[in-house]
Design a protein around this motif. Structure first.
Motif, PDB file in Angstrom:
ATOM      1  N   TYR A   1      -3.132   1.138   2.691  1.00 17.66           N
ATOM      2  CA  TYR A   1      -3.472  -0.012   1.839  1.00 17.66           C
ATOM      3  C   TYR A   1      -2.942  -1.275   2.486  1.00 17.66           C
ATOM      4  CZ  TYR A   1      -4.278  -2.443  -2.624  1.00 17.66           C
ATOM      5  OH  TYR A   1      -4.740  -3.288  -3.618  1.00 17.66           O
TER       6      TYR A   1
ATOM      7  N   LYS B   1      -6.324  -4.452  -0.260  1.00 16.07           N
ATOM      8  CA  LYS B   1      -7.490  -3.570  -0.149  1.00 16.07           C
ATOM      9  C   LYS B   1      -7.165  -2.360   0.713  1.00 16.07           C
ATOM     10  CE  LYS B   1      -9.543  -5.807   3.905  1.00 16.07           C
ATOM     11  NZ  LYS B   1      -9.304  -4.641   4.791  1.00 16.07           N
TER      12      LYS B   1
ATOM     13  N   SER C   1     -10.181   1.146  -4.230  1.00 17.59           N
ATOM     14  CA  SER C   1     -10.529   0.493  -2.964  1.00 17.59           C
ATOM     15  C   SER C   1      -9.734  -0.789  -2.742  1.00 17.59           C
ATOM     16  CB  SER C   1     -12.018   0.173  -2.921  1.00 17.59           C
ATOM     17  OG  SER C   1     -12.361  -0.823  -3.869  1.00 17.59           O
ATOM     18  N   GLY C   2      -9.239  -1.383  -3.819  1.00 19.74           N
ATOM     19  CA  GLY C   2      -8.482  -2.616  -3.671  1.00 19.74           C
ATOM     20  C   GLY C   2      -8.392  -3.357  -4.990  1.00 19.74           C
TER      21      GLY C   2
ATOM     22  N   TYR D   1     -14.124  -8.800   0.603  1.00 18.26           N
ATOM     23  CA  TYR D   1     -12.766  -8.968   0.088  1.00 18.26           C
ATOM     24  C   TYR D   1     -12.090 -10.194   0.699  1.00 18.26           C
ATOM     25  CZ  TYR D   1     -12.110  -4.776  -2.768  1.00 18.26           C
ATOM     26  OH  TYR D   1     -12.169  -3.845  -3.781  1.00 18.26           O
TER      27      TYR D   1
END
Length: 499
Positions: free
Chosen positions: A234, A320, A336-337, A382
């Motif tokens: 992450y 993310k 995913s984030g 993102y």
């Protein structure tokens, strides 16, 4: 592709908004293919359920799913949203708007913003978003859906929705069950990987072994497939966006009912207000380095009044997943984030990821090039949204607390620094066709946060300034006048209910 190469079974782990949007889009895309879709939802884990504000792409998603807008609005207690009103972000006592749709229109082939900027530098008294149909309607709590056959100066407004996230999950559950998506309430005990590192099967709490060709991780921040089982790291963005907690609670419905979200900056973060038909969603997003949970709850109570639900505290880490698609697993939503809900992008990111996925639907061979391209596109999504959110903070002039003083020295991404430098010179925007937020969104937030270019585009001087000044003033008056004619927001919703 041949039948032997097709993925036959998709397994979605996790329900809530992310899980059921994933299942809805997948079932719609695969409607005429012999695939099985199974969603496994843990009965032990409550959904977060605070993603109740959206951006206009939600309407596109409903159209893609062939869901009638009126039916969805009635069954999810939804209201309309023209944008966001920001208060106390740049300085205490100052408001600005981020509208949906266009602001003004090009003049002599050049951006409206540049002509407005010249007007402003010559002492003009208007604000940029005074020329937004969405904001003209918002200020008068009016709403209408433009008729393409009868365009007016309000027609360039676009809208999104506020809704009850729990009711949306229930609505999409029924949608998916009608499309033969299998639904199980069970807890994942174990995730088994094969020698190639792909997920081979899941072992459930009741002993069932669930095999699948492809797995979609919608298990939230736990990320039990992509994070825990497949060990995909992450990327932590707390150094860019330090807020890491939120307290959320509901209060009574507002009257009158505004067609916009409110975001109010406070001592250690900011507070949201999301108006639904039957209640109001509230939350305070803050950094626990500067504010305790009890102080955050007290602040929310002070500004909201009586709660009709018990306040819930939510912790999160902005950032993310290093990969959102790895081998035969896709991470969607919080797995995913996470980007704080300042610009209501969580539903969009779920939808966008799933649409990107179904556009590059894999075979059992799982070619690496499409996987890399998917990850590149989602990384870019993102990054662009992250930069846009940071812009709301990094140009603040507030120094009334340690939290806001921190922003005077906090590092920002190089990508945002480049955008700021380019804009400050002559109001030129960084050209990025894949950025979710269009030019007028950037112009609105730049202006709201006090970022105004040193000069306007010199080409603007070729236009007749006197005529443009007159046109600006008359168009503002006409916009305000026409915005008073549609039904008020509540009356428009009532009309939908009675149809």
């Amino acid at each position: 592709m041949s039948t032997e190469q097709q993925i036959n079974t998709f397994v979605i782990v996790g329900g809530g908004t992310a899980g059921w949007i994933a299942a809805s889009i997948l079932s719609r895309a695969l409607a005429h293919m012999p695939c099985k879709i199974r969603l496994i939802e843990s009965p032990h884990i409550p959904t977060v359920g605070v993603g109740e504000a959206t951006i206009p792409s939600i309407v596109d998603m409903l159209e893609y799913l062939k869901i009638p807008l009126a039916d969805f609005i009635v069954k999810t207690n939804a209201t309309f949203k023209y944008g966001i009103k920001f208060s106390d972000w740049h300085t205490i006592g100052q408001d600005y708007w981020h509208p949906f749709g266009y602001v003004g229109s090009k003049i002599d082939g050049r951006p409206f913003y540049q002509h407005w900027l010249k007007h402003k530098k010559h002492g003009g008294q208007t604000e940029f978003t005074d020329f937004s149909p969405a904001i003209a309607l918002s200020k008068q709590n009016r709403f209408f859906i433009p008729d393409p056959k009868h365009p007016t100066n309000l027609s360039s407004s676009t809208y999104a929705l506020h809704f009850d996230a729990t009711l949306v999950a229930q609505y999409l559950t029924h949608y998916c069950l009608d499309k033969n998506v299998q639904h199980s309430l069970n807890h994942i005990q174990h995730v088994a990987l094969n020698p190639e590192g792909q997920i081979s099967h899941l072992l459930l709490e009741d002993g069932e072994q669930v095999n699948g060709d492809f797995f979609i991780d919608c298990s939230g921040q736990q990320s039990i497939l992509m994070g825990k089982a497949m060990r995909i790291g992450y990327e932590n963005w707390q150094h860019y966006l330090p807020v890491n907690k939120a307290v959320a609670a509901q209060s009574a419905a507002l009257d009158p009912l505004p067609p916009y979200t409110r975001s109010v900056a406070h001592e250690h973060g900011w507070r949201w207000q999301i108006p639904l038909q039957n209640r109001t969603g509230n939350g305070y997003v803050y950094c626990d380095q500067y504010c305790t949970d009890s102080a955050a709850q007290d602040l929310l109570s002070k500004h909201v009044g009586e709660f009709i639900t018990e306040p819930r505290t939510i912790s999160f880490t902005t950032g993310k997943r290093q990969k959102m698609w790895h081998k035969n697993c896709l991470a969607i939503g919080l797995s995913s984030g996470f980007l704080e809900p300042l610009e209501s992008t969580s539903i969009y990111l779920i939808m966008k990821a799933m649409l990107n996925f179904v556009q590059t639907l894999p075979s059992k061979k799982l070619h690496q090039a499409p996987i890399n391209e998917f990850n590149r596109r989602m990384d870019h999504e993102y990054n662009c949204i992250r930069d846009f959110i940071i812009l709301h903070y990094c140009e603040t002039k507030r120094t009334d607390s340690d939290f806001w003083r921190m922003w005077q020295n906090l590092a920002i991404p190089d990508s945002l620094q480049t955008k700021l430098e380019l804009f400050r010179a002559q109001g030129q925007l960084y050209h990025d066709t894949d950025d979710l937020f269009a030019s007028d969104s950037w112009y609105s937030v730049y202006e709201g946060m006090g970022v105004r270019p040193d000069e306007y585009d010199p080409v603007i001087d070729s236009s007749d300034f006197t005529k443009i000044e007159q046109a600006l003033l008359s168009s503002k008056v006409a916009l305000e006048h026409n915005a008073s004619k549609p039904l008020d927001h509540m009356a428009y919703l009532s009309r939908i209910k009675t149809k």
